[in-house]
Write a protein that holds these residues in place. Structure first.
Motif, PDB file in Angstrom:
ATOM      1  N   GLU A   1      -5.629   0.243  -2.540  1.00  0.00           N
ATOM      2  CA  GLU A   1      -4.744   0.022  -1.396  1.00  0.00           C
ATOM      3  C   GLU A   1      -5.138  -1.260  -0.658  1.00  0.00           C
ATOM      4  O   GLU A   1      -4.285  -1.978  -0.148  1.00  0.00           O
ATOM      5  CB  GLU A   1      -4.777   1.224  -0.455  1.00  0.00           C
ATOM      6  CG  GLU A   1      -4.162   2.480  -1.052  1.00  0.00           C
ATOM      7  CD  GLU A   1      -2.645   2.548  -0.927  1.00  0.00           C
ATOM      8  OE1 GLU A   1      -1.964   1.788  -1.644  1.00  0.00           O
ATOM      9  OE2 GLU A   1      -2.149   3.352  -0.120  1.00  0.00           O
TER      10      GLU A   1
ATOM     11  N   MET B   1      -0.573   4.403  -9.589  1.00  0.00           N
ATOM     12  CA  MET B   1      -0.383   5.233  -8.392  1.00  0.00           C
ATOM     13  C   MET B   1      -1.454   6.317  -8.272  1.00  0.00           C
ATOM     14  O   MET B   1      -1.572   6.968  -7.254  1.00  0.00           O
ATOM     15  CB  MET B   1       0.958   5.950  -8.472  1.00  0.00           C
ATOM     16  CG  MET B   1       2.101   5.063  -8.780  1.00  0.00           C
ATOM     17  SD  MET B   1       2.587   4.214  -7.311  1.00  0.00           S
ATOM     18  CE  MET B   1       3.330   5.590  -6.466  1.00  0.00           C
TER      19      MET B   1
ATOM     20  N   ASN C   1      -5.640  11.541  -2.161  1.00  0.00           N
ATOM     21  CA  ASN C   1      -6.363  10.818  -1.102  1.00  0.00           C
ATOM     22  C   ASN C   1      -5.443   9.829  -0.375  1.00  0.00           C
ATOM     23  O   ASN C   1      -5.619   9.555   0.810  1.00  0.00           O
ATOM     24  CB  ASN C   1      -7.560  10.054  -1.678  1.00  0.00           C
ATOM     25  CG  ASN C   1      -8.581  10.991  -2.299  1.00  0.00           C
ATOM     26  OD1 ASN C   1      -8.769  12.119  -1.838  1.00  0.00           O
ATOM     27  ND2 ASN C   1      -9.225  10.550  -3.375  1.00  0.00           N
ATOM     28  N   THR C   2      -4.472   9.306  -1.109  1.00  0.00           N
ATOM     29  CA  THR C   2      -3.507   8.363  -0.519  1.00  0.00           C
ATOM     30  C   THR C   2      -2.594   9.087   0.477  1.00  0.00           C
ATOM     31  O   THR C   2      -2.308   8.583   1.558  1.00  0.00           O
ATOM     32  CB  THR C   2      -2.656   7.729  -1.637  1.00  0.00           C
ATOM     33  OG1 THR C   2      -3.523   7.201  -2.632  1.00  0.00           O
ATOM     34  CG2 THR C   2      -1.779   6.623  -1.096  1.00  0.00           C
TER      35      THR C   2
ATOM     36  N   ARG D   1      -3.661  -4.122  -2.695  1.00  0.00           N
ATOM     37  CA  ARG D   1      -2.217  -4.265  -2.465  1.00  0.00           C
ATOM     38  C   ARG D   1      -1.951  -4.922  -1.125  1.00  0.00           C
ATOM     39  O   ARG D   1      -1.126  -5.818  -1.010  1.00  0.00           O
ATOM     40  CB  ARG D   1      -1.536  -2.893  -2.515  1.00  0.00           C
ATOM     41  CG  ARG D   1      -1.461  -2.305  -3.900  1.00  0.00           C
ATOM     42  CD  ARG D   1      -0.570  -1.059  -3.937  1.00  0.00           C
ATOM     43  NE  ARG D   1      -0.660  -0.433  -5.236  1.00  0.00           N
ATOM     44  CZ  ARG D   1      -1.286   0.736  -5.475  1.00  0.00           C
ATOM     45  NH1 ARG D   1      -1.839   1.402  -4.463  1.00  0.00           N
ATOM     46  NH2 ARG D   1      -1.346   1.208  -6.689  1.00  0.00           N
TER      47      ARG D   1
ATOM     48  N   VAL E   1       1.419  10.692  -6.780  1.00  0.00           N
ATOM     49  CA  VAL E   1       0.401   9.778  -6.271  1.00  0.00           C
ATOM     50  C   VAL E   1      -0.904  10.518  -6.008  1.00  0.00           C
ATOM     51  O   VAL E   1      -0.957  11.737  -5.954  1.00  0.00           O
ATOM     52  CB  VAL E   1       0.850   9.073  -4.970  1.00  0.00           C
ATOM     53  CG1 VAL E   1       2.129   8.289  -5.198  1.00  0.00           C
ATOM     54  CG2 VAL E   1       1.039  10.059  -3.839  1.00  0.00           C
TER      55      VAL E   1
ATOM     56  N   PRO F   1       0.824  -1.211   0.000  1.00  0.00           N
ATOM     57  CA  PRO F   1       0.000   0.000   0.000  1.00  0.00           C
ATOM     58  C   PRO F   1       0.860   1.265   0.000  1.00  0.00           C
ATOM     59  O   PRO F   1       1.822   1.370   0.763  1.00  0.00           O
ATOM     60  CB  PRO F   1      -0.816  -0.123   1.286  1.00  0.00           C
ATOM     61  CG  PRO F   1      -0.958  -1.598   1.471  1.00  0.00           C
ATOM     62  CD  PRO F   1       0.349  -2.188   0.995  1.00  0.00           C
ATOM     63  N   ILE F   2       0.516   2.182  -0.892  1.00  0.00           N
ATOM     64  CA  ILE F   2       1.322   3.385  -1.067  1.00  0.00           C
ATOM     65  C   ILE F   2       1.299   4.253   0.192  1.00  0.00           C
ATOM     66  O   ILE F   2       2.291   4.871   0.546  1.00  0.00           O
ATOM     67  CB  ILE F   2       0.821   4.203  -2.282  1.00  0.00           C
ATOM     68  CG1 ILE F   2       0.651   3.316  -3.527  1.00  0.00           C
ATOM     69  CG2 ILE F   2       1.737   5.375  -2.579  1.00  0.00           C
ATOM     70  CD1 ILE F   2       1.900   2.642  -4.001  1.00  0.00           C
ATOM     71  N   TYR F   3       0.151   4.271   0.892  1.00  0.00           N
ATOM     72  CA  TYR F   3       0.075   5.161   2.061  1.00  0.00           C
ATOM     73  C   TYR F   3       1.074   4.733   3.130  1.00  0.00           C
ATOM     74  O   TYR F   3       1.653   5.567   3.818  1.00  0.00           O
ATOM     75  CB  TYR F   3      -1.357   5.258   2.610  1.00  0.00           C
ATOM     76  CG  TYR F   3      -1.772   4.145   3.535  1.00  0.00           C
ATOM     77  CD1 TYR F   3      -2.319   2.962   3.048  1.00  0.00           C
ATOM     78  CD2 TYR F   3      -1.635   4.287   4.921  1.00  0.00           C
ATOM     79  CE1 TYR F   3      -2.698   1.947   3.901  1.00  0.00           C
ATOM     80  CE2 TYR F   3      -2.020   3.272   5.784  1.00  0.00           C
ATOM     81  CZ  TYR F   3      -2.541   2.102   5.274  1.00  0.00           C
ATOM     82  OH  TYR F   3      -2.918   1.106   6.126  1.00  0.00           O
ATOM     83  N   LEU F   4       1.323   3.410   3.244  1.00  0.00           N
ATOM     84  CA  LEU F   4       2.316   2.931   4.216  1.00  0.00           C
ATOM     85  C   LEU F   4       3.711   3.414   3.836  1.00  0.00           C
ATOM     86  O   LEU F   4       4.516   3.772   4.709  1.00  0.00           O
ATOM     87  CB  LEU F   4       2.303   1.398   4.276  1.00  0.00           C
ATOM     88  CG  LEU F   4       1.056   0.756   4.871  1.00  0.00           C
ATOM     89  CD1 LEU F   4       1.149  -0.768   4.793  1.00  0.00           C
ATOM     90  CD2 LEU F   4       0.875   1.199   6.327  1.00  0.00           C
TER      91      LEU F   4
END
Lengths: 121, 237
Positions: B211, B191, A49-50, B214, A46, A10-13
């Motif tokens: 997300e 992304m 929201n992320t 993922r 990105v 996950p990109i937010y992590l």
């Protein structure tokens, strides 16, 4: 863009990791203002929201706090930073020990290698 | 969250050939949604239905409660093929957009052209296909609307320039607006997405938050897509 995200996590992590590392390394300190969500989203290419989700998570962990009018600031106390540093270094040490065991290197050999390899700069 | 688009059980066939079949989903405010699928999976048909350019055989679509035909002022649309007249320069295309759309922001359009290294006085017919697509995208993203619908915005654009396009979309879409983007070039844009809808032969194969995908699978959206559409995994027609 200087940062390559892994698309498998996950990109937010990963965004959280970036800013948490900045705080743990003392490059962002208590009272510093966090960059605006939109700016970060653009800088890393990105979804905004992320970034928002990553920052809300940092608020929840009390690393940062969002002030309604003035923006978001680093609020992490020294105690929190210390405990996160210990937590992170402990994890790294555990990983390292596992790697050494996998290579069948003994405890004493490992300690000797660390002493030898550790250079003060 | 406020629904911007509601698609309820929509079906549209082309004679005996299936276009889209009983598709339902809604898009909420502020969401960036990827509409993904191989060629012929129904992406463009679905987009044309949302735009009111095709009529459904059954089912209903509303845009903020309005029928698609009544909602053109709410949507900025980049079609699969650019519709700008060949003879036009960008300046003239600007004028067309200004006449048609009260929400057109010329300053924004100019800055996007600048990002894309395009010249306002250049006639479109002297531009490459990729340049024309960029020029059209600049016009479409310079409207202030609740919904942007982009059909394959990177189709004719070389890989090196795709990043510029992405950044430009991120920079210029209205935060709070909804963005629906169809593509088959997933790794370049994944992304950008909050959510992906996978179409396969006219059906919705998967509709999930990226997300979550993922986190659950430890895979990229591109990988999930490849696995889902691998030979033998396709849904039988």
């Amino acid at each position: 863009m200087s940062y390559e995200f892994s698309h498998e996590v996950p990109i937010y992590l990963q965004i959280m990791d970036i800013y948490r590392s900045e705080i743990l390394a003392g490059r962002l300190i208590r009272g510093d203002q966090m960059p605006p969500v939109r700016e970060v989203a653009l800088a890393y290419g990105v979804n905004p929201n992320t970034v928002q989700k990553a920052f809300l998570e940092m608020d929840r962990l009390e690393l940062t706090r969002s002030e309604r009018t003035s923006g978001r600031f680093v609020v992490a106390t020294d105690e929190l930073i210390e405990s996160l540093r210990l937590e992170q270094s402990d994890k790294k040490v555990q990983d390292f020990i596992l790697d050494m065991k996998a290579l069948r290197i003994s405890r004493q050999e490992t300690l000797d290698m660390v002493k030898k390899g550790w250079k003060d700069d | 969250m406020t629904k911007v688009v509601e698609v309820k059980g929509i079906t549209r066939n082309y004679g005996a050939r299936r276009g889209v079949d009983t598709i339902s989903f809604s898009l909420v405010e502020g969401e960036i949604v990827g509409l993904l699928g191989p060629n012929g999976s129904g992406k463009t048909t679905l987009i044309k239905l949302i735009m009111g350019l095709l009529q459904p055989d059954s089912g209903e679509i509303t845009i903020r409660g309005l029928a698609p035909m009544q909602a053109h002022a709410l949507i900025s649309y980049l079609p699969e093929n650019t519709y700008l007249g060949d003879w036009m320069t960008m300046e003239e295309a600007f004028r067309v957009f200004e006449d048609f759309y009260a929400d057109f922001d010329q300053v924004k359009a100019l800055s996007m052209l600048d990002d894309f290294d395009l010249e306002v006085r250049q006639p479109l017919k002297t531009m490459s296909k990729g340049m024309q697509e960029k020029a059209h995208l600049a016009l479409v993203m310079s409207r202030n609307v609740p919904l942007y619908v982009l059909d394959e915005p990177m189709g004719g654009i070389d890989p090196a320039a795709r990043q510029t396009i992405l950044e430009s979309i991120l920079q210029n879409y209205n935060p709070g607006s909804t963005l629906l983007l169809s593509t088959h070039l997933i790794s370049d844009v994944e992304m950008l997405f909050d959510r992906v809808i996978f179409l396969d032969q006219g059906y919705v194969r998967l509709d999930r938050q990226v997300e979550e995908l993922r986190a659950e699978t430890g895979k990229s959206i591109d990988n999930i897509f490849r696995e889902l559409y691998a030979p033998g995994m396709r849904r039988k027609a």
